[in-house]
Design a protein around this motif. Structure first.
Motif, mmCIF file in Angstrom:
data_model
loop_
_atom_site.group_PDB
_atom_site.id
_atom_site.type_symbol
_atom_site.label_atom_id
_atom_site.label_comp_id
_atom_site.label_asym_id
_atom_site.label_seq_id
_atom_site.Cartn_x
_atom_site.Cartn_y
_atom_site.Cartn_z
ATOM 1 N N PHE A 85 -46.622 -32.789 -24.983
ATOM 2 C CA PHE A 85 -46.164 -32.257 -24.051
ATOM 3 C C PHE A 85 -45.516 -33.216 -22.943
ATOM 4 O O PHE A 85 -44.138 -33.124 -22.461
ATOM 5 N N PHE B 69 -48.400 -26.923 -27.231
ATOM 6 C CA PHE B 69 -49.406 -26.091 -27.156
ATOM 7 C C PHE B 69 -49.360 -24.776 -28.117
ATOM 8 O O PHE B 69 -50.542 -24.203 -28.335
ATOM 9 N N PHE C 45 -44.340 -27.199 -24.156
ATOM 10 C CA PHE C 45 -45.373 -26.152 -24.118
ATOM 11 C C PHE C 45 -45.330 -25.441 -25.414
ATOM 12 O O PHE C 45 -46.295 -25.229 -26.203
#
Length: 692
Positions: free
Chosen positions: A223, A127, A123
């Motif tokens: 991810f 991201f 994550f």
């Protein structure tokens, strides 16, 4: 005609396939060679028990290295793999009951825990676009803290059913269960590799922009890649539990070097896009065979960290060799210089006239600008706002933490005694922050701090043995050892083009082995009294170490911000290519930065010996994450090129205040690692948002 036209394509395709699998063949060849050598030097032929024992011992390493292979394929690094193994081991040892369904559920839960850790890393990396090294290092310490909270000391029990299932025999004395587990894992990897997701892994690792242009979701692939890697770590933790029959919160920490070595030795390229898990499994088996060879040859176990570090360095160096490698480029430049020296055709720079020569003078006064309005102080604030906005948060948080200290600990924190303790403890972080900060400012990371610090400390204690007279030559000697370690790191990074994290991690293992060899596993000697006086004496109401901290801070600010070397550090961190084209000696600067880090590690080891009056082999282990945390919390960008030592000093004082707060309110010490890990994640996340 058509058949004749297609015939040449067949051998060409085979040649290309063989070229792609060259590293795999090397890994298999190394395994066969070591296996044959072990069979030759062993008293008798290799038995079924020895083969079964080999696969059982290699199982956790092979499964964890398979996870690291997936991370490498997408151009990542994962330092949390060892801690994840420990987490799964602790949970299985504590909560598994001696029933079939409980054992099955906990094994599945182990895979899930590993996947959850991988998803946590993925994550922030995919991201939030944070650096993999920083994220996984913070995760490693968070998980280690959780492990120690759950199980402060080794204990628990793993049901025998798990051990029998994973390390027993599928067919008695014919087929070991551990081999079947590895074959199932390889089959699972083969299915993934042939899927669209497997293609995406290799595409993202080869070229992210090209993968994105072809419709591949780079973020999702990264991810899921880290999540899948975490699941393999979970499988390794389950296998490790079956092997050890008990729980240990630190059992996986010592496997980090071997995991990296198995991944690289197995043929996976650090730059991503090339490699696979089959070579990794053979490399893991090879590393276990090397341990068996050392056992048969009766080699001391103190050599084990040195051998592991050397194997990792050799594997990475071998992978970087080639016509376009950095060492080949350095050799070409060296040959040109030698030829130019022989032909007297080296470039001659114009000499400056005597009238233009002079000492470099620095004006410390704020200069009034013709373009900015307001007072000189306001103009200085505007011009330096980019640095100030990175420095101020650490000092603001320091004030907040100090208020919490006043609330929870009491009025004694107003006294000189508290500030004396705060500054005395902060000097270690401040010293390490200079070296680590310089490395981070160039875009690197130094993981050799712990055992460089420990080795210099035990060496000083042994040489001085409680006397001041030997200390006057022993202290410069051990500082020179630290500088030598830093130069070794710098040469490996510059000459061979190896990643800083790999070189410094291997060096840390080598220094650990050297410490074991030097002391025989039992450090001797005591700190010289002059060093003890630095922390126990008093001068103008404070310990001499506090005044030493002030002098060190002034010197650090001058080195980083008022010298040519300091400006080159920032230039190198912003762009190595631009620095090179601007005439900066990039190689010398990089080596100098790591030499500075080695010096600071040695200096911290010297001071730690004086602080504790004795030395011990693990005294540097608790300083790795803080040395990085003070740099990042102090406003230095993890990608390099920006930072200030005043911010690093604020980070050092902040983390020291947090540590005293944790100790003062009787919170378990494991929370310190968790807090430090969260602070690092928060710092890099905040700076990332501001940088964009």
């Amino acid at each position: 005609m058509s058949g004749a036209a297609t015939l040449p394509a067949v051998p060409l395709r085979w040649r290309r396939s063989l070229a792609r699998q060259q590293r795999l063949f090397v890994a298999i060849g190394a395994f066969v060679a070591i296996f044959v050598y072990l069979d030759v030097i062993s008293p008798g032929p290799v038995s079924y028990f020895e083969i079964s024992f080999l696969f059982a011992n290699a199982g956790p390493l092979a499964l964890a290295a398979m996870g690291q292979t997936i991370v490498f394929l997408i151009r990542g690094f994962d330092l949390s793999c060892g801690a994840t193994l420990s987490l799964v081991n602790v949970m299985i040892a504590l909560y598994t009951r001696d029933t079939t369904h409980s054992q099955i559920l906990m094994c599945i839960a182990g895979l899930g825990m590993g996947a959850a850790v991988g998803a946590f890393n993925g994550f922030f990396i995919a991201f939030m676009r944070l650096q993999p090294v920083v994220v996984t290092l913070a995760t490693m310490f968070i998980i280690l803290g959780l492990n120690l909270l759950i199980m402060p000391d080794p204990g628990g029990m793993v049901p025998y059913g798990i051990t029998q299932t994973l390390t027993g025999d599928v067919i008695f004395e014919v087929l070991p269960a551990s081999l079947v587990v590895l074959l199932v894992a390889l089959l699972f990897w083969a299915l993934i590799k042939r899927s669209r997701f497997g293609t995406a892994l290799y595409a993202v690792g080869s070229n992210e922009d090209a993968a994105f242009s072809n419709g591949i979701s780079v973020t999702r692939t990264k991810f899921l890649g880290y999540t899948l890697a975490g699941m393999f770590y979970g499988a390794g933790g389950v296998f490790l539990s079956a092997q050890t029959l008990s729980g240990d919160p630190l059992v996986g920490s010592g496997m980090l070097l071997l995991i990296f070595a198995a991944t690289i030795l197995g043929g996976t390229r650090i730059g991503g896009g090339q490699g696979g898990c089959l070579g990794t499994v053979f490399a893991a088996l090879t590393l276990l065979l090397i341990s068996n060879v050392m056992l048969v040859l009766n080699v001391s176990s103190h050599y084990t960290p040195i051998v592991e570090g050397a194997i990792l360095l050799l594997a990475v160096a071998g992978a970087t060799l080639g016509m376009d490698s950095p060492i080949a480029e350095h050799l070409r430049i060296f040959k040109l210089n030698v030829a130019g020296l022989g032909n007297r055709s080296l470039p001659i720079f114009l000499k400056r006239p005597e009238a233009q020569r002079g000492r470099l003078r620095t004006n410390w006064k704020a200069r009034v600008s013709d373009e900015l309005t307001g007072s000189a102080l306001n103009q200085w604030r505007v011009k330096n706002w980019e640095n100030l906005r990175l420095i101020i948060p650490a000092w603001v948080l320091l004030v907040v933490v100090y208020v919490l200290v006043l609330i929870f600990i009491g009025g004694s924190t107003w006294s000189t005694h508290y500030f004396n303790s705060l500054f005395t403890l902060a000097i270690f972080f401040a010293v390490l922050g200079l070296g680590q900060g310089a490395v981070v400012m160039t875009g690197g990371l130094d993981l050799s701090v712990p055992h460089t610090m420990a080795f210099t400390g035990v060496m000083l204690a042994a040489l001085s043995n409680g006397l001041d007279a030997p200390a006057y030559w022993a202290i410069p000697l051990v500082l020179g050892v630290g500088i030598t370690v830093g130069i070794f790191n710098g040469l490996g990074i510059v000459i061979f083009g190896m990643p800083a994290i790999v070189v410094t991690l291997a060096t840390n293992g080598i220094m650990q082995g050297l410490g074991l060899l030097y002391t025989g596993g039992i450090p001797t000697g005591r700190s010289p009294p002059v060093l003890v006086w630095l922390f126990t004496g008093r001068f103008l109401g404070f310990a001499p170490s506090v005044w030493l901290l002030i002098v060190f801070v002034a010197a650090a600010i001058i080195i980083l911000h008022r010298t040519t070397f300091g400006r080159r550090i920032f230039a190198l961190g912003n762009s190595q290519r631009v620095s090179l084209l601007s005439g900066v000696r990039v190689d010398r600067t990089a080596i100098g930065v790591y030499a500075l880090s080695g010096f600071c590690s040695a200096l911290a080891g010297v001071m730690m010996t004086g602080f504790s009056t004795v030395s011990f082999l693990n005294m540097g282990l608790n300083f790795l994450l803080p040395s990085i945390a003070v740099v990042l919390v102090g406003g230095t960008l993890a990608t390099g090129g920006r930072g200030h030592y005043v911010g690093i000093l604020g980070g050092a004082l902040l983390l020291t205040a947090v540590a005293t707060l944790v100790t003062g309110i009787n919170i378990p010490i494991a929370w310190r690692d968790i807090v430090f890990g969260l602070v690092v994640l928060g710092a890099v996340l905040t700076l990332r948002e501001r940088a964009t």
